[in-house]
Design a protein around this motif. Structure first.
Motif, mmCIF file in Angstrom:
data_model
loop_
_atom_site.group_PDB
_atom_site.id
_atom_site.type_symbol
_atom_site.label_atom_id
_atom_site.label_comp_id
_atom_site.label_asym_id
_atom_site.label_seq_id
_atom_site.Cartn_x
_atom_site.Cartn_y
_atom_site.Cartn_z
ATOM 1 N N GLU A 83 -28.397 6.651 4.530
ATOM 2 C CA GLU A 83 -27.827 7.647 3.626
ATOM 3 C C GLU A 83 -28.716 7.982 2.439
ATOM 4 O O GLU A 83 -28.670 9.100 1.937
ATOM 5 C CB GLU A 83 -26.457 7.174 3.119
ATOM 6 C CG GLU A 83 -25.412 7.145 4.209
ATOM 7 C CD GLU A 83 -24.025 6.802 3.709
ATOM 8 O OE1 GLU A 83 -23.832 6.596 2.490
ATOM 9 O OE2 GLU A 83 -23.107 6.757 4.553
ATOM 10 N N GLN A 108 -21.290 14.434 -0.709
ATOM 11 C CA GLN A 108 -21.147 15.036 0.616
ATOM 12 C C GLN A 108 -19.751 15.611 0.799
ATOM 13 O O GLN A 108 -18.805 15.208 0.125
ATOM 14 C CB GLN A 108 -21.421 13.998 1.710
ATOM 15 C CG GLN A 108 -20.460 12.821 1.699
ATOM 16 C CD GLN A 108 -20.850 11.741 2.684
ATOM 17 O OE1 GLN A 108 -21.214 12.041 3.823
ATOM 18 N NE2 GLN A 108 -20.794 10.499 2.257
ATOM 19 N N TYR A 109 -19.653 16.554 1.721
ATOM 20 C CA TYR A 109 -18.367 17.145 2.054
ATOM 21 C C TYR A 109 -17.595 16.178 2.937
ATOM 22 O O TYR A 109 -18.121 15.628 3.898
ATOM 23 C CB TYR A 109 -18.560 18.470 2.801
ATOM 24 C CG TYR A 109 -17.258 19.073 3.263
ATOM 25 C CD1 TYR A 109 -16.424 19.737 2.360
ATOM 26 C CD2 TYR A 109 -16.851 18.963 4.584
ATOM 27 C CE1 TYR A 109 -15.215 20.288 2.773
ATOM 28 C CE2 TYR A 109 -15.648 19.512 5.009
ATOM 29 C CZ TYR A 109 -14.833 20.168 4.092
ATOM 30 O OH TYR A 109 -13.641 20.694 4.502
ATOM 31 N N LYS A 110 -16.307 15.968 2.613
ATOM 32 C CA LYS A 110 -15.419 15.116 3.410
ATOM 33 C C LYS A 110 -14.267 15.976 3.910
ATOM 34 O O LYS A 110 -13.491 16.520 3.114
ATOM 35 C CB LYS A 110 -14.881 13.943 2.585
ATOM 36 C CG LYS A 110 -15.948 12.958 2.151
ATOM 37 C CD LYS A 110 -16.461 12.173 3.353
ATOM 38 C CE LYS A 110 -17.423 11.100 2.912
ATOM 39 N NZ LYS A 110 -17.296 9.863 3.635
ATOM 40 N N HIS A 111 -14.171 16.093 5.211
ATOM 41 C CA HIS A 111 -13.195 17.005 5.804
ATOM 42 C C HIS A 111 -11.752 16.581 5.541
ATOM 43 O O HIS A 111 -10.876 17.426 5.365
ATOM 44 C CB HIS A 111 -13.436 17.148 7.304
ATOM 45 C CG HIS A 111 -12.585 18.183 7.941
ATOM 46 N ND1 HIS A 111 -12.724 19.528 7.662
ATOM 47 C CD2 HIS A 111 -11.554 18.085 8.814
ATOM 48 C CE1 HIS A 111 -11.831 20.211 8.349
ATOM 49 N NE2 HIS A 111 -11.105 19.359 9.051
ATOM 50 N N ASP A 170 -27.145 10.880 10.224
ATOM 51 C CA ASP A 170 -26.628 11.253 11.538
ATOM 52 C C ASP A 170 -26.140 12.702 11.463
ATOM 53 O O ASP A 170 -26.152 13.321 10.390
ATOM 54 C CB ASP A 170 -25.543 10.288 12.013
ATOM 55 C CG ASP A 170 -24.266 10.310 11.182
ATOM 56 O OD1 ASP A 170 -23.935 11.348 10.570
ATOM 57 O OD2 ASP A 170 -23.579 9.272 11.151
ATOM 58 N N ALA A 171 -25.703 13.233 12.577
ATOM 59 C CA ALA A 171 -25.337 14.653 12.644
ATOM 60 C C ALA A 171 -24.192 14.994 11.687
ATOM 61 O O ALA A 171 -24.204 16.053 11.051
ATOM 62 C CB ALA A 171 -24.960 15.025 14.075
ATOM 63 N N HIS A 172 -23.195 14.115 11.568
ATOM 64 C CA HIS A 172 -22.060 14.387 10.680
ATOM 65 C C HIS A 172 -22.485 14.378 9.211
ATOM 66 O O HIS A 172 -22.039 15.212 8.426
ATOM 67 C CB HIS A 172 -20.936 13.375 10.901
ATOM 68 C CG HIS A 172 -20.311 13.464 12.253
ATOM 69 N ND1 HIS A 172 -19.712 14.608 12.727
ATOM 70 C CD2 HIS A 172 -20.189 12.548 13.236
ATOM 71 C CE1 HIS A 172 -19.257 14.395 13.942
ATOM 72 N NE2 HIS A 172 -19.538 13.148 14.276
ATOM 73 N N GLU A 173 -23.332 13.420 8.846
ATOM 74 C CA GLU A 173 -23.808 13.350 7.459
ATOM 75 C C GLU A 173 -24.651 14.574 7.115
ATOM 76 O O GLU A 173 -24.513 15.145 6.038
ATOM 77 C CB GLU A 173 -24.616 12.064 7.246
ATOM 78 C CG GLU A 173 -23.765 10.810 7.327
ATOM 79 C CD GLU A 173 -24.582 9.547 7.494
ATOM 80 O OE1 GLU A 173 -24.054 8.479 7.128
ATOM 81 O OE2 GLU A 173 -25.717 9.600 8.007
ATOM 82 N N ALA A 224 -24.464 17.526 8.566
ATOM 83 C CA ALA A 224 -23.574 18.688 8.519
ATOM 84 C C ALA A 224 -22.766 18.717 7.226
ATOM 85 O O ALA A 224 -22.433 19.784 6.724
ATOM 86 C CB ALA A 224 -22.633 18.684 9.720
ATOM 87 N N GLY A 225 -22.461 17.542 6.673
ATOM 88 C CA GLY A 225 -21.716 17.450 5.420
ATOM 89 C C GLY A 225 -22.588 17.648 4.198
ATOM 90 O O GLY A 225 -22.109 17.570 3.072
#
Length: 165
Positions: A62, A28-31, A104-107, A109-110
């Motif tokens: 996940e 996943q992308y990690k900001h 969830d929304a962050h996961e 989006a990533g």
């Protein structure tokens, strides 16, 4: 001291879930690092959860995997200079895929995706730096050592374990 601060952070559960010598990792992308990472499933422990409860929840969300048995095989500090949290390393020898992820929304989006690998390949992913998030690296090496030489420390309930001095 200049620029010294302490971050009060929630504890984390990291899960090594095994089925027939395979385990799920998450990409996943990690900001924070502005990269796509490859890690063990993990997440924050909520106030009403045990590390095992959080590990089961995070693994299911996940990866879509279930963990009937979870053993805490150790814990460590995330960054003992600046952070207050502890990371719990949980091992499930009887996990299995049971359905779709519940991101969830962050996961979502990533772009969180599951990558299944052979346990034997985990060593190469660690050595090459492909898996390089601190909590995943520490938990993976702890799990590999524990699988080679199981101890009874992880079999005791967390409340009855010795605190590090």
């Amino acid at each position: 001291m200049d620029d010294y601060y302490v971050c009060v952070r929630p504890d984390i559960a990291v899960v090594i879930a095994l089925q027939d010598g395979r385990l799920p990792l998450v990409r996943q992308y990690k900001h924070g690092v502005r990269e796509i990472t490859l890690e063990l499933p993990a997440g924050m422990i909520k106030n009403d959860e045990t590390p095992e409860d959080a590990g089961r929840r995070e693994l299911r969300e996940e990866t879509g995997w279930l963990a009937p048995t979870l053993t805490c095989i150790g814990s460590f500090h995330d960054d003992s200079t600046r952070n207050t949290n502890r990371v719990y390393c949980l091992l499930s020898p009887d996990a299995y895929p049971a359905g779709a992820q519940q991101l969830d929304a962050h996961e979502a989006a990533g772009g969180l995706e599951v990558v299944e690998v052979a346990l034997d390949d985990l060593v190469n992913l660690l050595a090459s730096g492909t898996v390089r998030t601190q909590s995943s690296v520490a938990a993976a090496y702890r799990a590999l050592a524990w699988l080679a030489h199981p101890t009874t420390e992880g079999d005791r309930p967390i409340a009855h374990r010795r605190s590090p001095s």
